[in-house]
Design an enzyme around this catalytic site. Structure first.
Site, PDB file in Angstrom:
ATOM      1  N   TYR A  81      28.321   0.746  -8.937  1.00 45.61           N
ATOM      2  CA  TYR A  81      28.122   2.153  -8.582  1.00 45.61           C
ATOM      3  C   TYR A  81      28.469   2.400  -7.119  1.00 45.61           C
ATOM      4  CZ  TYR A  81      23.950   0.715  -6.021  1.00 45.61           C
ATOM      5  OH  TYR A  81      23.101   0.117  -5.131  1.00 45.61           O
ATOM      6  N   PHE A  91      26.186   6.318   0.967  1.00 40.77           N
ATOM      7  CA  PHE A  91      24.939   5.728   1.475  1.00 40.77           C
ATOM      8  C   PHE A  91      24.625   4.392   0.798  1.00 40.77           C
ATOM      9  CE2 PHE A  91      23.617   8.412  -2.063  1.00 40.77           C
ATOM     10  CZ  PHE A  91      22.742   7.592  -2.766  1.00 40.77           C
ATOM     11  N   ASP A  92      25.307   4.118  -0.328  1.00 43.63           N
ATOM     12  CA  ASP A  92      25.053   2.838  -1.005  1.00 43.63           C
ATOM     13  C   ASP A  92      26.184   2.555  -1.986  1.00 43.63           C
ATOM     14  OD1 ASP A  92      23.804   0.508  -1.742  1.00 43.63           O
ATOM     15  OD2 ASP A  92      22.320   1.452  -3.042  1.00 43.63           O
ATOM     16  N   ILE A 111      15.706   5.296  -9.475  1.00 41.89           N
ATOM     17  CA  ILE A 111      15.379   6.722  -9.471  1.00 41.89           C
ATOM     18  C   ILE A 111      15.434   7.284 -10.894  1.00 41.89           C
ATOM     19  CG2 ILE A 111      16.136   7.103  -7.091  1.00 41.89           C
ATOM     20  CD1 ILE A 111      18.747   8.271  -8.206  1.00 41.89           C
ATOM     21  N   TYR A 137      15.181  10.939  -4.695  1.00 45.57           N
ATOM     22  CA  TYR A 137      14.159  10.439  -3.774  1.00 45.57           C
ATOM     23  C   TYR A 137      13.201  11.524  -3.287  1.00 45.57           C
ATOM     24  CZ  TYR A 137      16.928   6.179  -3.698  1.00 45.57           C
ATOM     25  OH  TYR A 137      17.596   5.051  -4.063  1.00 45.57           O
ATOM     26  N   PHE A 154      26.597  10.167  -7.813  1.00 45.24           N
ATOM     27  CA  PHE A 154      26.915   8.765  -8.089  1.00 45.24           C
ATOM     28  C   PHE A 154      28.123   8.658  -9.011  1.00 45.24           C
ATOM     29  CE2 PHE A 154      22.398   8.493  -7.091  1.00 45.24           C
ATOM     30  CZ  PHE A 154      22.325   7.339  -6.322  1.00 45.24           C
TER      31      PHE A 154
END
Length: 476
Positions: A81, A91-92, A111, A137, A154
């Site tokens: 992902y 961010f990730d 999440i 979040y 995502f």
């Protein structure tokens, strides 16, 4: 982390999920390269996959997966992902770590949007998910990378998924179709009311409502695997159980259902209701001792019927109840020790039949903590060690048996077996080492031969390069 998802995904919504055409937005980069806000893109092209249709999680399929099943609650999923904020900042990403991310879906480990969205995917599918803050979040964010009240986007690829393993040997695999209520589970000895459907090779062989006691399912013809899954289930849960032969009908099969030896089974189990048994801490010592006697009788009944796994469950209950008890007086202490000794001895014998020799040795050791010269424990430990090819240790056990009872013919015979095995082992070692040393010697001889050959060749070359001295023609 967020709480578990509630409800199930609407099938029509899943099937209606849009797929981006090749000339349209097909990746995160495409979405963020347009002048449109990502939220607007998902509003116009995405499908709402939330159970209550509040558009908290919208999905666009980039690439269809393999037709077939989708992950269920509790499945172990493997994904790649990339996650971005609405401003396009990453961010990730699992790609940055160069390894996929693995977790159990629907268990609150990620999440809420992921628990919902991934349950709508097929193996190999790549999709884009827009996740509102209440499904991500929330108001806290995830500092320092995700600010409070952030909507996230995502791109996720579902690489694989499989059910939750309920046993270490992978013999019972569970997949949850409908999540149960609350966090209360049946315990050992609980009375459960379930609906069962059983398949073998795609053939439905039973469908019935049944009530049984957890740990005693054999009495009602319910497979061990269903029994063992009960302690993991919640009221109202409906799950699929994939059972290996050991947890089904084993080598014997089930002629009543036309099930052959060593068949794998699939069960759909719905836990309609249950009544818990008293926990150990809810019983006084007198009640524990009374119940332990009944449980021992039940275990012996299963053992004689060859149901060793069911017998283990019963004997283990005695250990659980009494191993921490010390009694209020000498009489109670003796009763506790007598029951524990029998439980461990019988457990050792069950594990010996099940070929779980480490467990056999462990339970024999427990017996000898109570009775250091217990003849049966010494003999059974010797048997287990012999079967584990620990010949010297086994020999020591059988010799100890003779010290306790010099008339034990079985132990005397086993000593002869151990001595023969030890001799055979030494003979094999001799041959192995002899052959090894012979090979070393042959190798060394070859090395020396090659070295000499090279040296001889070098001398020959040197001689060819030397000029012969001219003889003098002068007379002496």
């Amino acid at each position: 982390m967020v709480k578990h998802m509630r409800g199930t995904i609407n099938k029509r919504e899943i099937l209606g999920t849009l797929v981006c055409a090749s000339d349209e937005m097909s990746s995160l980069e495409d979405i963020f390269s347009t002048n449109q806000c990502p939220t607007a893109v998902f509003t116009s092209k995405g499908t709402d996959v939330t159970p209550n249709s509040d558009r908290g999680v919208c999905k666009i399929v980039k690439q269809h997966g393999v037709e077939g099943e989708m992950p269920m609650i509790g499945d172990k999923v493997c994904v790649h992902y990339t996650g971005k904020l609405l401003n396009g900042k990453t961010f990730d990403s699992s790609f940055d770590r160069k390894e996929p991310f693995v977790f159990n879906v629907g268990k609150g480990q990620v999440i809420k949007a992921w628990d919902i969205g991934i349950c709508s995917m097929q193996k190999g599918e790549v999709c884009l998910l827009l996740c509102k803050p209440e499904y991500a979040y929330g108001s806290s964010g995830s500092p320092p990378k995700v600010p409070p009240n952030a909507t996230l986007v995502f791109e996720i690829e579902l690489l694989s998924f499989r059910g939750e393993e309920l046993t270490e040997d992978g013999g019972i695999i569970r997949r949850i179709k409908v999540k149960g209520e609350g966090y209360n589970n049946p315990n050992e000895g609980a009375t459960v009311n379930v609906h069962l459907k059983g398949w073998c090779g795609g053939r439905l062989f039973e469908s019935r409502d049944i009530t049984f006691v957890v740990g005693e399912s054999e009495d009602e013809g319910v497979p061990l695997g269903v029994d063992r899954a009960m302690e993991k289930m919640q009221k109202g849960e409906c799950c699929l159980l994939y059972l290996k032969p050991k947890y089904g009908y084993g080598k014997e099969g089930k002629t009543e259902y036309d099930i052959e030896s060593n068949a794998e089974l699939l069960y759909e189990v719905t836990l309609k209701d249950f009544e818990k048994a008293k926990e150990s801490w809810e019983m006084d010592l007198k009640e524990k001792l009374e119940r332990a006697v009944l449980v021992k009788q039940k275990g012996t009944q299963y053992f004689k019927a060859g149901r060793y796994n069911h017998a283990v469950i019963q004997y283990q209950r005695i250990v659980t109840w009494l191993e921490m008890e010390c009694g209020a007086g000498k009489e109670q202490l003796q009763a506790i020790q007598a029951l524990l000794l029998v439980a461990h001895l019988n457990l050792a014998l069950c594990y010996l039949r099940l070929r779980e020799y480490s467990q056999t040795v462990e339970n024999c050791d427990k017996v000898m903590e109570l009775d250091p010269e217990n003849e049966k424990a010494l003999y059974r430990r010797g048997e287990a060690r012999l079967l584990r090819n620990e010949f010297s240790l086994a020999l020591g056990d059988f010799r100890q048996v003779l010290q306790v009872n010099s008339f034990n013919r079985a132990a005397r015979s086993q000593i002869v077996v151990c001595q023969r095995k030890i001799r055979e082992h030494h003979e094999r070692d001799k041959k192995i080492y002899a052959n090894m040393f012979q090979r070393f010697a042959e190798h060394d001889a070859k090395v020396v031969k090659l070295k000499r050959k090279k040296e001889d060749s070098g001398l020959s070359d040197q001689n060819k390069g030397l000029k012969r001295p001219r003889l003098s023609q002068d007379c002496s």
